[in-house]
Design a protein around this motif. Sequence first.
Motif, PDB file in Angstrom:
ATOM      1  N   MET A 100       0.835  -1.200   0.000  1.00  0.00           N
ATOM      2  CA  MET A 100       0.000   0.000   0.000  1.00  0.00           C
ATOM      3  C   MET A 100       0.873   1.254   0.000  1.00  0.00           C
ATOM      4  O   MET A 100       0.628   2.202  -0.755  1.00  0.00           O
ATOM      5  N   SER A 101       1.912   1.256   0.824  1.00  0.00           N
ATOM      6  CA  SER A 101       2.822   2.402   0.874  1.00  0.00           C
ATOM      7  C   SER A 101       3.630   2.526  -0.409  1.00  0.00           C
ATOM      8  O   SER A 101       3.895   3.632  -0.888  1.00  0.00           O
ATOM      9  N   VAL A 102       4.043   1.390  -0.974  1.00  0.00           N
ATOM     10  CA  VAL A 102       4.776   1.413  -2.241  1.00  0.00           C
ATOM     11  C   VAL A 102       3.929   2.069  -3.326  1.00  0.00           C
ATOM     12  O   VAL A 102       4.401   2.962  -4.062  1.00  0.00           O
ATOM     13  N   LEU A 103       2.681   1.660  -3.447  1.00  0.00           N
ATOM     14  CA  LEU A 103       1.795   2.199  -4.475  1.00  0.00           C
ATOM     15  C   LEU A 103       1.558   3.690  -4.285  1.00  0.00           C
ATOM     16  O   LEU A 103       1.655   4.479  -5.234  1.00  0.00           O
ATOM     17  N   GLN A 104       1.234   4.084  -3.075  1.00  0.00           N
ATOM     18  CA  GLN A 104       0.915   5.486  -2.816  1.00  0.00           C
ATOM     19  C   GLN A 104       2.122   6.390  -3.029  1.00  0.00           C
ATOM     20  O   GLN A 104       2.001   7.487  -3.579  1.00  0.00           O
ATOM     21  N   PHE A 207      -9.526  10.524  -3.405  1.00  0.00           N
ATOM     22  CA  PHE A 207     -10.801   9.941  -3.826  1.00  0.00           C
ATOM     23  C   PHE A 207     -10.657   8.756  -4.767  1.00  0.00           C
ATOM     24  O   PHE A 207     -11.648   8.111  -5.086  1.00  0.00           O
ATOM     25  N   LEU A 208      -9.443   8.468  -5.219  1.00  0.00           N
ATOM     26  CA  LEU A 208      -9.246   7.316  -6.089  1.00  0.00           C
ATOM     27  C   LEU A 208      -8.176   6.370  -5.554  1.00  0.00           C
ATOM     28  O   LEU A 208      -8.459   5.200  -5.277  1.00  0.00           O
ATOM     29  N   ILE A 209      -6.957   6.871  -5.373  1.00  0.00           N
ATOM     30  CA  ILE A 209      -5.847   6.007  -4.978  1.00  0.00           C
ATOM     31  C   ILE A 209      -6.047   5.464  -3.572  1.00  0.00           C
ATOM     32  O   ILE A 209      -5.919   4.248  -3.337  1.00  0.00           O
ATOM     33  N   MET A 210      -6.357   6.335  -2.628  1.00  0.00           N
ATOM     34  CA  MET A 210      -6.490   5.903  -1.242  1.00  0.00           C
ATOM     35  C   MET A 210      -7.604   4.873  -1.040  1.00  0.00           C
ATOM     36  O   MET A 210      -7.368   3.812  -0.450  1.00  0.00           O
ATOM     37  N   PRO A 211      -8.827   5.106  -1.538  1.00  0.00           N
ATOM     38  CA  PRO A 211      -9.880   4.085  -1.347  1.00  0.00           C
ATOM     39  C   PRO A 211      -9.542   2.752  -2.016  1.00  0.00           C
ATOM     40  O   PRO A 211      -9.791   1.688  -1.439  1.00  0.00           O
ATOM     41  N   THR A 213      -6.629   1.419  -2.629  1.00  0.00           N
ATOM     42  CA  THR A 213      -5.588   0.675  -1.917  1.00  0.00           C
ATOM     43  C   THR A 213      -6.105   0.124  -0.596  1.00  0.00           C
ATOM     44  O   THR A 213      -5.773  -1.007  -0.209  1.00  0.00           O
ATOM     45  N   PHE A 214      -6.925   0.889   0.116  1.00  0.00           N
ATOM     46  CA  PHE A 214      -7.464   0.405   1.381  1.00  0.00           C
ATOM     47  C   PHE A 214      -8.429  -0.762   1.183  1.00  0.00           C
ATOM     48  O   PHE A 214      -8.543  -1.641   2.047  1.00  0.00           O
ATOM     49  N   LEU A 215      -9.146  -0.768   0.066  1.00  0.00           N
ATOM     50  CA  LEU A 215     -10.128  -1.821  -0.205  1.00  0.00           C
ATOM     51  C   LEU A 215      -9.553  -2.925  -1.085  1.00  0.00           C
ATOM     52  O   LEU A 215     -10.282  -3.591  -1.816  1.00  0.00           O
ATOM     53  N   PRO A 237      -7.689  -3.576  -9.511  1.00  0.00           N
ATOM     54  CA  PRO A 237      -6.354  -4.088  -9.872  1.00  0.00           C
ATOM     55  C   PRO A 237      -5.373  -4.061  -8.705  1.00  0.00           C
ATOM     56  O   PRO A 237      -4.446  -4.870  -8.662  1.00  0.00           O
ATOM     57  N   PHE A 238      -5.580  -3.164  -7.751  1.00  0.00           N
ATOM     58  CA  PHE A 238      -4.669  -3.098  -6.614  1.00  0.00           C
ATOM     59  C   PHE A 238      -4.756  -4.348  -5.749  1.00  0.00           C
ATOM     60  O   PHE A 238      -3.782  -4.732  -5.117  1.00  0.00           O
ATOM     61  N   PHE A 239      -5.923  -4.984  -5.746  1.00  0.00           N
ATOM     62  CA  PHE A 239      -6.066  -6.222  -4.984  1.00  0.00           C
ATOM     63  C   PHE A 239      -5.110  -7.294  -5.506  1.00  0.00           C
ATOM     64  O   PHE A 239      -4.438  -7.983  -4.732  1.00  0.00           O
TER      65      PHE A 239
END
Length: 287
Positions: A100-104, A207-211, A213-215, A237-239
């Motif tokens: 999650m941190s890598v992506l953000q 409103f896009l990246i954070m939700p 990655t969290f979900l 796709p983040f899943f």
Amino acid sequence: MPELPSVKTGTARPDRGDTAVRSGSREPMARLTGLALTPALTLFRKEVLRFAKVWLQTIAAPLVTTLLYLLVFGHALGGRVTVYPGVDYTTFIVPGLMMMSVLQNAFANSSSSLIQSKVTGNIVFLLLSPLSPTEIFLAMTAASIVRGAAVGLAILALALLYLQIPILHPGWVVIFTVLGAGGMGALGIIAGLWAEKFDQIAGFQNFLIMPLTFLAGVFYSVQSLPSLWRSFSMVNPFFYIIDGFRYGFFADADVSVWASLAVALAFFLLAAGWAWWLLHRGYKLRP
């Protein structure tokens, strides 16, 4: 008075690639690919130094945030939830928090660089430089991968101080780190080109990246979700990036690692192709 020598204006410049090849300034591989490696490496170095000089914000801050997640969730659910056999809950969430941190942070690196250059006006120096769109894309994406990987390694080093975390398939860890961070770096280029002020970048991230990655299964297995939320996760796709990355640690995942690889690769290629096309067009860079 003697006539001054005339100055020709508007003379077409010789093709940069042909000139560089004729002058022998390009490296042998660059002669084949048409890329000038030295300018691209210079931009890459500049992008890396840009985030390295403010490491308290770019490296230490995500580290502290992840530590808080580990303390809160590990204390609340550490002894009560078991997702994979033989893996306690606190250990289970470490790879998810890492990715999650890598992506953000990969997204933040390229997007913040472009929007800062556009707002301050120094984007003109990048446009006037002898860099092709391909070289700009490669340099900025590679720097995003470096920042994302640096944050991930810092989190892993911190977690290993008090947790025993297996890394059963390090190759998969590296592959999903590169694809995930590379895709998010390319997405950051897209957002940076589109945005015209810092608020738009913040909105894109909040409103896009954070939700997404969290979900994406950071704190849970999607197999434990109701069917509606499980279906939603399956189109995120983040899943797949997080699930494949976690497979590299525990050799266990919610879906096939090959399916995760296919989705991660498709995400990277789609984002990279879109970002390169926008750079090639000069989208919101040239009048």
